[in-house]
Every structure is written in C-alpha cells, then in structure tokens.
Write an enzyme that holds these catalytic residues in place. Structure first.
Site, mmCIF file in Angstrom:
data_model
loop_
_atom_site.group_PDB
_atom_site.id
_atom_site.type_symbol
_atom_site.label_atom_id
_atom_site.label_comp_id
_atom_site.label_asym_id
_atom_site.label_seq_id
_atom_site.Cartn_x
_atom_site.Cartn_y
_atom_site.Cartn_z
ATOM 1 N N HIS A 1 3.331 6.802 -6.828
ATOM 2 C CA HIS A 1 2.577 7.986 -7.256
ATOM 3 C C HIS A 1 3.515 9.206 -7.250
ATOM 4 C CE1 HIS A 1 -1.791 9.814 -6.913
ATOM 5 N NE2 HIS A 1 -1.242 10.022 -8.089
ATOM 6 N N HIS B 1 1.812 4.635 -2.761
ATOM 7 C CA HIS B 1 1.927 6.089 -2.603
ATOM 8 C C HIS B 1 3.284 6.549 -3.136
ATOM 9 C CE1 HIS B 1 -1.712 6.833 -0.356
ATOM 10 N NE2 HIS B 1 -1.376 6.019 0.622
ATOM 11 N N HIS C 1 0.824 -1.207 0.000
ATOM 12 C CA HIS C 1 0.000 0.000 0.000
ATOM 13 C C HIS C 1 0.866 1.268 0.000
ATOM 14 C CE1 HIS C 1 -3.517 2.521 1.059
ATOM 15 N NE2 HIS C 1 -2.594 3.235 1.679
ATOM 16 N N GLU C 2 1.798 1.336 0.940
ATOM 17 C CA GLU C 2 2.608 2.563 1.039
ATOM 18 C C GLU C 2 3.508 2.719 -0.183
ATOM 19 O OE1 GLU C 2 1.571 4.538 3.131
ATOM 20 O OE2 GLU C 2 0.512 3.163 4.471
HETATM 21 ZN ZN ZN Z 1 -2.589 5.225 2.036
#
Ligand code: ZN
Length: 214
Positions: free
Chosen positions: A9, A6, A2-3
């Site tokens: 991104h 980020h 998940h991280e």
């Molecule tokens: Zn998040």
C-alpha cells in the site's frame, strides 16, 4: 503476508500530497488491503514455494491444508456475535449526547439495555469487551470505530472473490488493484476507490461464506 500488504500500500503510492500517501486512509479502510494480501498465503502456487517439509522438502499435502482452511469457520457464530455485540456497544456509547451519558453506577444498566436494543442481549454470548474495560474505544483510537475490523473483512472477502473471478494470480489483476486502489492512498474517498476496483458496491456474502455463516 498481512504486513507486506501494508508495505505494498505504501510502495505503490502515487499521490501528489504525502499527507494522503499509502496507508493514510480512514481507520475502517486501512486493514483492508493488507487482509486481501493474506489470500496469497494459501494460494496453491504461492504455498508451494514456502510450505515445505523442513527435512524432506516435500510440499504441504493438500489434505492437511484443507484441514487448516476448514478450521477458519470453527465457532464463527460465537466469534462474530461477540464481536458485533462489542461493536454495537461502542456505537451506543459514542452516539450519546453529553447529557445522556449515564452516571458511573448506571453503566451496567446502560450496557445491558444497549445490547438488548441492538438485538444482541444474549446471556450465552456476552460482548467481547464490557464497557468498563473496553480500552479500544476509550482513547485507544477505535472510538466509534471498533466495527472497522469486520468492515475491512467484508471488503477483503469480496475482493478475494474478484481475484478468483478474474483468474487469481495474474499480473493484470495485481496491476488493476494497484492502479485503481493501492496507488491512490487516501487521496480519493475510500468507497469510490473500492467501486473503481471492484466495479460494484461491496457484497457481504463472501464474508458469510468464509465464516461458514451463509
Ligand atoms: Zn494490519
């Protein structure tokens, strides 16, 4: 996973103004790319690289993985309803005009009627947070935005479908996601980015399937 979503991104950001770079996107869009990245955690080719027995080095048996995946749909009727009730309550509060705001002693009555009107006044499924301790929506950044988590998941589940429809873990797919969406940060309207990536409007069906609610 998940991280790192980020992080990607941010890493792939290719915009003119830093103000619009990477995760500088609307609140209801920022968790979406990172949630998509979670799909690789259980993708067989990826899983085989890290989910191995610490003594024998054997990969995680498929039957065990399937059990883990099945639990994702456990109790989702309740979880989804209590979450949506809280989101609808958030909207009810933040759509009031200043002179419509109830007096402190009328908060519970306002809450009950707001939930009733939204079709979620259910004694067995209370909202996840009551008005008086719903800190997300009172100055913690989610005012009128508590719905963001599930909206991001609508986009996420629909995007996972796109990857599956297009052959899964392929360089071309990652490049497409990067080029059409990740690299743009907040420089383009979020829904335009989504359509550029997906080729169509978001569809809620994949989320319902994921949660066992279809
Ligand atoms: Zn998040």
């Amino acid at each position: 996973f998940h991280e790192f979503g980020h992080a990607l991104h941010g890493f792939f950001s290719d915009v003119e103004y830093p103000y619009f770079a990477g995760t500088a996107v609307p609140r209801d869009f920022v968790e979406y790319p990172s949630q998509v990245n979670e799909m690789w955690a259980t993708w067989p080719d990826v899983l085989a690289n890290y989910a191995i027995h610490y003594e024998t080095g054997e990969p995680m048996p498929k039957v065990l993985l399937d059990k883990v995946l099945e639990t994702a749909a456990f109790n989702q009727g309740f979880a989804t309803t209590e979450y949506l009730a809280a989101s609808l309550l958030d909207q009810a509060w933040h759509q009031l005009t200043a002179d419509e705001v109830p007096a402190p002693q009328d908060v519970a009555t306002f809450e009950a009627s707001a939930l009733q009107e939204a079709g979620v006044g259910l004694a067995v499924v209370p909202p996840r947070y009551r008005s008086t301790y719903f800190s997300h929506i009172w100055g913690s950044g989610y005012s009128a935005g508590y719905y963001s988590y599930i909206w991001a998941e609508v986009l996420d589940a629909d995007s996972v479908e796109w990857f599956k429809e297009n052959g899964g873990l392929r360089r071309e797919n990652g490049d497409h996601f990067r080029r059409t969406l990740l690299s743009k940060g907040g420089s383009v309207d979020a829904m335009d980015l989504y359509r550029a990536f997906r080729g169509t409007e978001p569809n809620i069906e994949p989320l319902l399937v994921r949660r066992g609610l279809n």
